[in-house]
Scaffold this active site. Structure first.
Site, mmCIF file in Angstrom:
data_model
loop_
_atom_site.group_PDB
_atom_site.id
_atom_site.type_symbol
_atom_site.label_atom_id
_atom_site.label_comp_id
_atom_site.label_asym_id
_atom_site.label_seq_id
_atom_site.Cartn_x
_atom_site.Cartn_y
_atom_site.Cartn_z
ATOM 1 N N CYS A 315 0.823 -1.216 0.000
ATOM 2 C CA CYS A 315 0.000 0.000 0.000
ATOM 3 C C CYS A 315 0.858 1.269 0.000
ATOM 4 O O CYS A 315 1.430 1.590 -1.018
ATOM 5 C CB CYS A 315 -1.009 -0.051 1.142
ATOM 6 S SG CYS A 315 -2.530 0.789 0.674
ATOM 7 N N HIS A 399 -4.077 -5.194 0.351
ATOM 8 C CA HIS A 399 -3.641 -5.794 1.622
ATOM 9 C C HIS A 399 -3.688 -7.328 1.618
ATOM 10 O O HIS A 399 -4.725 -7.921 1.922
ATOM 11 C CB HIS A 399 -4.503 -5.239 2.770
ATOM 12 C CG HIS A 399 -4.237 -3.789 2.986
ATOM 13 N ND1 HIS A 399 -3.236 -3.336 3.819
ATOM 14 C CD2 HIS A 399 -4.790 -2.695 2.423
ATOM 15 C CE1 HIS A 399 -3.198 -2.021 3.776
ATOM 16 N NE2 HIS A 399 -4.130 -1.599 2.939
ATOM 17 N N GLU A 401 -2.518 -9.166 3.749
ATOM 18 C CA GLU A 401 -2.720 -9.618 5.139
ATOM 19 C C GLU A 401 -4.200 -9.583 5.526
ATOM 20 O O GLU A 401 -4.546 -9.998 6.638
ATOM 21 C CB GLU A 401 -1.894 -8.765 6.103
ATOM 22 C CG GLU A 401 -2.481 -7.401 6.487
ATOM 23 C CD GLU A 401 -2.326 -6.343 5.391
ATOM 24 O OE1 GLU A 401 -1.848 -6.658 4.291
ATOM 25 O OE2 GLU A 401 -2.713 -5.175 5.639
HETATM 26 N N1 LIG Z 1 -3.302 1.644 3.379
HETATM 27 C C1 LIG Z 1 -2.359 2.473 2.961
HETATM 28 O O1 LIG Z 1 -1.166 2.253 3.098
HETATM 29 C C2 LIG Z 1 -2.828 3.772 2.386
HETATM 30 C C3 LIG Z 1 -1.823 4.417 1.503
HETATM 31 C C4 LIG Z 1 -2.060 5.887 1.269
HETATM 32 N N2 LIG Z 1 -2.164 6.532 2.498
HETATM 33 C C5 LIG Z 1 -3.325 6.072 0.463
HETATM 34 O O2 LIG Z 1 -4.327 6.499 0.963
HETATM 35 O O3 LIG Z 1 -3.309 5.781 -0.708
#
Ligand SMILES: NC(=O)CC[C@H](N)C(=O)O
Length: 427
Positions: A315, A399, A401
């Site tokens: 992410c 994700h 996970e």
């Molecule tokens: N879950 C995250 O790592 C979010 C990544 C980043 N903050 C976004 O909004 O794209």
């Protein structure tokens, strides 16, 4: 006449939708509802034995949503995002990537299982607040330790319910993410709250420094046996992984530990040179809140590590990798938040149903030659995964996970183990 207008307003919420207006004196209230919810009823002490609206959500477009409060009271500003997960509100509340945001759950009924000791994804709640349609009036689960309302109140997090979450979601989908202010303070005028929402911005702000750990630590906890459905990667060899904490979710660490990794978690500002001195087998760049362009120091750290050791970005980690490779990130209209996002794995041909939470994405056209787009989000075609085999780099925008969400993408941890193993064998 008045009655007719009132009824029309109730059946057609759009009647109450106000145009974005620079003139805040034209403000009106979006919803007008009575409810028989009895959560805060104090029989005999109140004229009405039900809780009436005591909170407002004022959006930057000038709309005002009357609601009922639970959790903490006060006034809070944040960006409103909607999450389509059907379950897992506790993991969502403790995902540090929601710092600076109000999470609006599209599932209308929240709180029925309370909260427990096991489902925490970080050491605290970093989000701005919770917006829901209906709070469960009873809590029932064998693991339940307390109610959602008590949990939020103890952590000073505001929640509102009895608000038309469907109408707000439709607006966010149509107009894009909006900044809003949640308030239970009657002394603040609508105009003041609107002004507050319009003078705040989440873009360009380093939110990582507020959620990252302050000192390095070792992580040992594993996921429990219900996760052992996949390639375990355990072959007697314990790979040492250093995980950069940009707001890391615990289940990333649990999954790596379950694969036999020895894990050191380090703060977001930890120098790359210190990491490389430890000679880890791999480095993980974690998820984290906010705008990847607001943390150039993190991009520099990633750049220094690339090519020297296998890396896995998740992410925010994926976005920082994209920038470190020379690519660009951009803010999406309303992002992806939920546990039901279809992703096409271009290497295997499989479709994974994935857990997602992001508002930014990497522009694949901006990436240099040799960088491969490995995954695509099937809802909008955006880049969902990258690999740069020449430098032993892999990353996912979503994700693997889960927590909460489907576990279709769990294999990615096994692939990271294989990557570390390949490099170690060939060293
Ligand atoms: N879950 C995250 O790592 C979010 C990544 C980043 N903050 C976004 O909004 O794209």
């Amino acid at each position: 006449m008045a009655t007719a207008a009132f009824n029309l307003a109730l059946i057609n919420p759009s009647t109450f939708i106000l145009p974005k207006s620079p003139n805040p004196t034209k403000l009106r209230v979006c919803t007008l509802r009575c409810s028989s919810a009895t959560t805060n009823a104090v029989p005999g002490l109140s004229e009405r034995p039900w809780k009436t609206s005591d909170a407002r959500l004022v959006l930057e477009d000038g709309s005002i949503w009357r609601a009922k409060s639970f959790g903490a009271t006060g006034t809070q500003v944040g960006e409103v995002v909607f999450n389509t997960s059907l379950t897992g509100y506790q993991e969502i509340l403790t995902d540090p990537s929601y710092a600076g945001q109000f999470v609006l759950m599209t599932n209308p009924h929240i709180g029925n299982t309370g909260v427990n000791f096991d489902d925490e994804e970080s050491r605290q709640c970093f989000l701005g607040g919770l917006v829901i349609r209906s709070i469960s009036i009873s809590t029932s689960n064998w693991r339940c330790a307390e109610t959602l309302g008590d949990y939020l109140a103890e952590r000073n997090i505001m929640g509102i319910y009895d608000v038309d979450t469907r109408a707000i979601t439709r607006r966010l989908r149509q107009d894009g993410s909006l900044v809003g202010v949640l308030s239970t303070e009657e002394s603040k005028t609508d105009e003041e709250l609107l002004e507050m929402s319009r003078s705040w911005d989440i873009v360009g702000v380093d939110l990582i420094s507020g959620v990252s750990c302050k000192e390095p630590y070792e992580w040992v906890d594993k996921t429990n046996s219900e996760w052992e459905f996949n390639y375990s990667g355990r072959d007697g060899e314990a790979f040492h992984v250093v995980a950069y904490d940009f707001g890391i979710k615990h289940n990333i660490l649990r999954r790596l530990a379950s694969h036999g990794c020895k894990i050191t978690v380090v703060p977001s500002t930890w120098p790359a040179s210190e990491i490389l001195k430890r000679k880890p087998d791999g480095v993980l760049f974690s998820n984290g809140p906010g705008d990847p362009s607001a943390v150039p120091y993190a991009v520099e750290t990633v750049k220094e590590i690339l090519g020297k050791v296998p890396v896995f970005g998740i992410c925010m980690g994926h976005q920082l990798l994209g920038q470190a490779l020379g690519g660009k990130t951009f803010k999406m209209k309303f992002g992806h938040h939920g546990g039901n996002h279809p992703v096409h794995n271009l290497r295997s041909g499989h479709v994974e149903i994935s857990a997602q939470n992001h508002n930014y994405a990497v522009d694949p056209a901006s990436l240099p030659e040799g960088v491969e787009v490995t995954h695509v989000n099937l809802n909008d075609g955006s880049c969902a995964g990258l690999a740069y085999p020449a430098q032993n780099i892999m990353s996912l925008q979503y994700h693997p996970e889960a927590s909460p969400g489907p576990r279709d993408s769990d294999y990615a941890f096994g692939e990271f183990i294989k990557l570390m193993k390949k490099v170690k064998v060939n060293a």
